[in-house]
Design an enzyme around this catalytic site. Structure first.
Site, PDB file in Angstrom:
ATOM      1  N   THR A  21       4.881   5.086  -8.710  1.00 44.90           N
ATOM      2  CA  THR A  21       4.422   4.848  -7.348  1.00 44.90           C
ATOM      3  C   THR A  21       5.201   5.762  -6.406  1.00 44.90           C
ATOM      4  OG1 THR A  21       3.663   3.143  -5.795  1.00 44.90           O
ATOM      5  CG2 THR A  21       5.897   2.862  -6.645  1.00 44.90           C
ATOM      6  N   CYS A  78       8.785  -0.625   1.648  1.00 44.09           N
ATOM      7  CA  CYS A  78       8.136  -1.330   0.540  1.00 44.09           C
ATOM      8  C   CYS A  78       9.084  -1.404  -0.656  1.00 44.09           C
ATOM      9  CB  CYS A  78       6.873  -0.600   0.104  1.00 44.09           C
ATOM     10  SG  CYS A  78       5.609  -0.528   1.377  1.00 44.09           S
ATOM     11  N   HIS A 132       3.751  -2.595  -6.003  1.00 42.38           N
ATOM     12  CA  HIS A 132       4.264  -1.910  -4.806  1.00 42.38           C
ATOM     13  C   HIS A 132       3.964  -2.841  -3.624  1.00 42.38           C
ATOM     14  CE1 HIS A 132       4.259   2.144  -2.340  1.00 42.38           C
ATOM     15  NE2 HIS A 132       4.474   1.135  -1.519  1.00 42.38           N
TER      16      HIS A 132
END
Lengths: 165, 207
Positions: A26, A32, A49
């Protein structure tokens, strides 16, 4: 054995499951948090995520499971169970939760990174999944790649280079 | 989601705001700055993260939140090369660069001030046009991955939706050394979901 496999992309507010030799990746984690739950014997892992700490923040009609720390951890465990991984064998690695902007502002949004990390840890504790390694906080964006073959999480930043945990 | 008239209004908002901001930038740097017609984009969060290439593309960005009658987020995003070119126009900073760390504190603070001036010009013009109060926060700087930066503009939206509405105005300058064709300079305005109705009502258009 040399086997390259493919790299499976996990988007923002998204989750995916992979089995070696495939990898999970990711990109652009800021506030995040990337959560990886894995079983080294089965060489299987799931990555989420997440954007927000708690699904009670949702004001929409439907809840997007991979967006929130609480629903993402729960769903990731269930998806891994569906492919034959038992919860007790799961281990976790987490990365992200940075505070990208250094300001005096006390706004909730500016502190969202650390709150996400806290929320993820709380969920992992709830399901008794041990955190083997983490690279959280700080003020740098991260792109992460997990290899279910050996459990190594590679973390790339633009300002601090690359490391493995 | 929006009708043509509403889309035109949002585009006009970008035009007024970014037009004023590029004038301010032009005066500050004493250079000609041009602006492209703004675009109103309705994007998924993944598309937002990859607006200018990969989510981990390195950029220089100013970020501020605004409150008052209208609430939302604003970014001024530049390639690191372009941000360096801008900073180098300022006295005493001709050797500064954001291409590789470490970045000088002087350069960061000059970039922050530049961002402050252009972002306030943008929002002041908007506030006067709409006759609504818009109070900007102190802008913050980050030289980092675009995706990691832009998510700050998605947090509030993500509580209600999986799509973002962004008013994207690109500025360019004739003294460009940026040959790779990546972003020149972008003003990204992301009003909070509740603010759109206020924008339309203030101009007598119903959603």
């Amino acid at each position: 054995m040399i086997e390259n496999g493919k790299t499976i992309k996990v988007g923002i507010a998204d989750m995916k499951i992979a089995k070696a030799p495939d990898k999970l990746r990711t990109a652009g984690l800021g506030s995040c948090v990337g959560i990886i739950l894995y079983d080294l014997h089965k060489k299987t892992a799931g990555m989420a995520h997440i954007m927000l700490p708690d699904s009670t923040l949702a004001r929409g009609k439907t809840i997007h499971m991979a967006k929130y720390a609480d629903t993402a951890v729960e769903t990731l465990i269930r998806k891994l169970e569906e492919v034959g991984v038992r919860k007790v064998t799961l281990r976790a690695k987490i990365a992200g939760g940075a505070q990208m902007f250094q300001t005096a502002s006390k706004s909730e949004i500016m502190r969202i990174g650390p709150r996400n990390v806290e929320a993820v840890k709380k969920q992992l504790e709830k399901y008794r999944i041990p955190i083997i390694a983490e690279d959280t906080g700080g003020s740098n964006g991260r792109t992460i790649e997990f290899n279910p073959e050996n459990g190594v999480l590679t973390i790339r930043t633009v300002n601090l280079g690359i490391k493995e945990i | 989601m929006f009708n043509q008239m509403q889309l035109d209004i949002l585009k006009e908002i970008g035009n007024i705001g970014a037009g004023n901001a590029s004038t301010a930038l032009s005066q500050l740097l004493n250079k000609k700055i041009e602006m492209n017609v703004p675009m109103v984009r309705i994007l998924s969060f993944d598309e937002m993260m990859e607006l200018y290439g990969s989510a981990d593309k390195k950029v220089a960005s100013i970020f501020l939140q605004f409150s008052g009658d209208l609430t939302g987020n604003m970014f001024f995003v530049l390639s690191v090369e372009k941000a360096s070119t801008f900073i180098q126009q300022l006295p005493g900073l001709d050797q500064c660069s954001f291409v590789l760390p470490p970045y000088s504190e002087m350069a960061i603070s000059a970039f922050q001030e530049l961002g402050n001036i252009v972002a306030s010009s943008y929002l002041t013009a908007l506030s006067e046009f709409l006759r609504l109060s818009i109070i900007p926060s102190v802008p913050a700087v980050s030289i980092d991955m675009f995706g990691a930066i832009i998510t700050y503009g998605l947090i509030e939206i993500s509580k209600v939706s999986d799509h973002a509405i962004v008013i994207d105005a690109e500025i360019k300058d004739p003294f460009s050394k940026d040959k790779n064709g990546f972003i020149k300079g972008h003003f990204l305005l992301l009003p909070d979901p509740d603010s759109f109705q206020k924008i339309f009502s203030s101009l007598g258009v119903n959603q």
